[in-house]
Design an enzyme around this catalytic site. Structure first.
Site: not given
Ligand SMILES: *Cc1c(COP(=O)(O)O)cnc(C)c1O
Length: 424
Positions: A244, A279-280, A282, A349
């Site tokens: 990411g 696979e983005p 965030r 809390c």
């Molecule tokens: C969490 C994850 C992502 C995304 O990560 P980001 O930091 O949100 O871009 C992509 N691929 C896999 C396999 C993940 O576990």
């Protein structure tokens, strides 16, 4: 860079007044911008398309776990986005939002037999396998269903990276993926099974990565492994480039741009002739969302410390408590006056229910509205009902229009999910 700006002295989400939204929907509430989601997807797509021969037909598979709201997914689906999923629930969400099965990747260290069977029956694009026992279970399940499973092997490149130890996934001791030498064996083992079709390799080394060097190292390793497998006569047609890329949470490290990221990737994969997937999570969602909250009270201690007590808490936004994450806090209608240092806390809390300490803000009074920026990823998806606080609602804005896309449950609805045992 986002669409949450001051209009006539008051913060808006695109053209929608946050003051008006708070009055209608109540607080706390997550608010997402269609324009920002679209912009983030388009910036990445264009960065990849700038290298047409290497990345032109690559797939952007949005990591659903970052923000799995159906309307967010549907917004991305319309842009042509795919999905990276880690559970049956996420696959179901992606399908329901209109993401075609052949753009859905199923990843994760612990997929159950039932989830693997579901993914095969749904016809997902590929299942990313992370271990020998998983490969063997998948082969048996595919045989039982009479299908051939397209799989990729997730390699652990022994390069961990990321903004926090809890979001590093590619280090030697992390639970994800298989070491490079085992990956070669696993690939050959898959190729020997009539029910498995190994199509590629993948990796994911961490989240909130701000430096391209570790990514380049991991992608380079995937290239080497691809060449080795091909020398052994095994076809490799896809490469899944997790990892990411970080986003600029204000106050955090400067991040590499999507253009730099794409250029680096194109350089590493040049001439390899593989279909790449990204696979983005965030990167698309974080700065497309805010958490809007109201100040319950301002508590001043004798020692001068000032606490801003909000109606949002760690159950609504867990990242500061879980990862020491930084979120910028802004008043919706900033008042005149010298900045004041506030400790910003929620009503739960736990001392961990502290969003920030000593944050300098314009003077704030009870009843004022504030927002947490950069809250569109790992915000609502990590929310809970801890302290019996009803699940935080979500709103999607598009220009002048807005819709509640996850309603706040009433107390009756919250309690109706539970039953009292019949002997009580
Ligand atoms: C969490 C994850 C992502 C995304 O990560 P980001 O930091 O949100 O871009 C992509 N691929 C896999 C396999 C993940 O576990």
């Amino acid at each position: 860079m986002d669409h949450f700006d001051l209009v006539d002295g008051e913060l808006h989400a695109e053209q929608v007044s946050l003051t008006a939204l708070a009055a209608e929907v109540g607080t706390p509430v997550y608010i997402y911008s269609t324009a920002t989601l679209t912009r983030h997807y388009t910036v990445l797509r264009e960065a990849l398309d700038a290298h047409p021969s290497v990345l032109g037909d690559s797939l952007i598979a949005y990591a659903v776990k970052a923000n799995s709201n159906l309307s967010v997914l549907a917004t991305l689906a319309r842009l042509g986005c795919g999905a990276d999923t880690v559970s049956e629930g996420e696959i179901r969400r992606a399908l329901k939002a209109g993401i075609p099965a052949d753009r859905i990747i199923f990843s994760g260290v612990g997929k159950t037999d039932a989830e693997l069977a579901f993914a095969l029956q749904a016809g997902v694009r590929q299942i990313n396998v992370e271990s020998v026992p998983e490969l063997d279970r998948l082969a048996a399940i595919a045989a039982g269903l009479g299908v051939v499973a397209d799989i990729a092997i997730r390699v652990n490149p022994k390069i961990g990276a990321g903004g926090h130890a809890k979001i590093t996934t590619g280090g030697e001791g992390d639970k994800f993926g298989v070491p490079a030498d085992e990956a070669l064996d696993l690939y050959a083992r898959a190729a020997a099974s009539p029910h498995l079709n190994p199509v590629g390799l993948g990796c994911h080394i961490g989240s909130q990565i701000t430096d391209l060097t570790p990514l380049e190292g991991a992608f380079g390793l995937l290239r080497k492994l691809t060449e080795t497998l091909r020398q052994q006569g095994l076809p490799v047609t896809r490469i899944d480039l997790g990892g990411g890329l970080g986003v600029p949470y204000v106050g955090g490290a400067v991040t590499a741009s999507p253009a730099d990221y794409a250029a680096m990737t194109a350089r590493v994969l040049d001439g390899l002739d593989v279909e790449a997937a990204f696979e983005p999570g965030r990167l698309l969602a974080a700065n497309a969302g805010i958490l809007l909250a109201r100040v319950i009270q301002v508590t001043e201690r004798a020692d001068g410390r000032r606490f801003l007590v909000l109606d949002a808490a760690m159950n609504d936004l867990l990242r500061p408590a879980m990862y020491d994450a930084f979120h910028e806090v802004k008043p919706v209608a900033p008042r005149e006056g010298e900045p004041v240092a506030y400790d910003i806390v929620g009503p739960v809390c736990e001392t961990g229910d502290t969003f920030a300490r000593g944050r300098l803000l314009p003077p704030i009074q009870a009843g004022d509205l504030v927002v947490f920026t950069g809250a569109g990823a790992y915000g609502a998806t990590m929310s809970s009902e801890y302290n019996s606080r009803p699940l935080v609602p979500e709103v999607l804005v598009d220009g002048e229009r807005w819709a509640v896309v996850r309603a706040r449950p009433s107390y009756d609805e919250m309690l109706a999910r539970e039953t009292t045992a019949d002997w009580l």
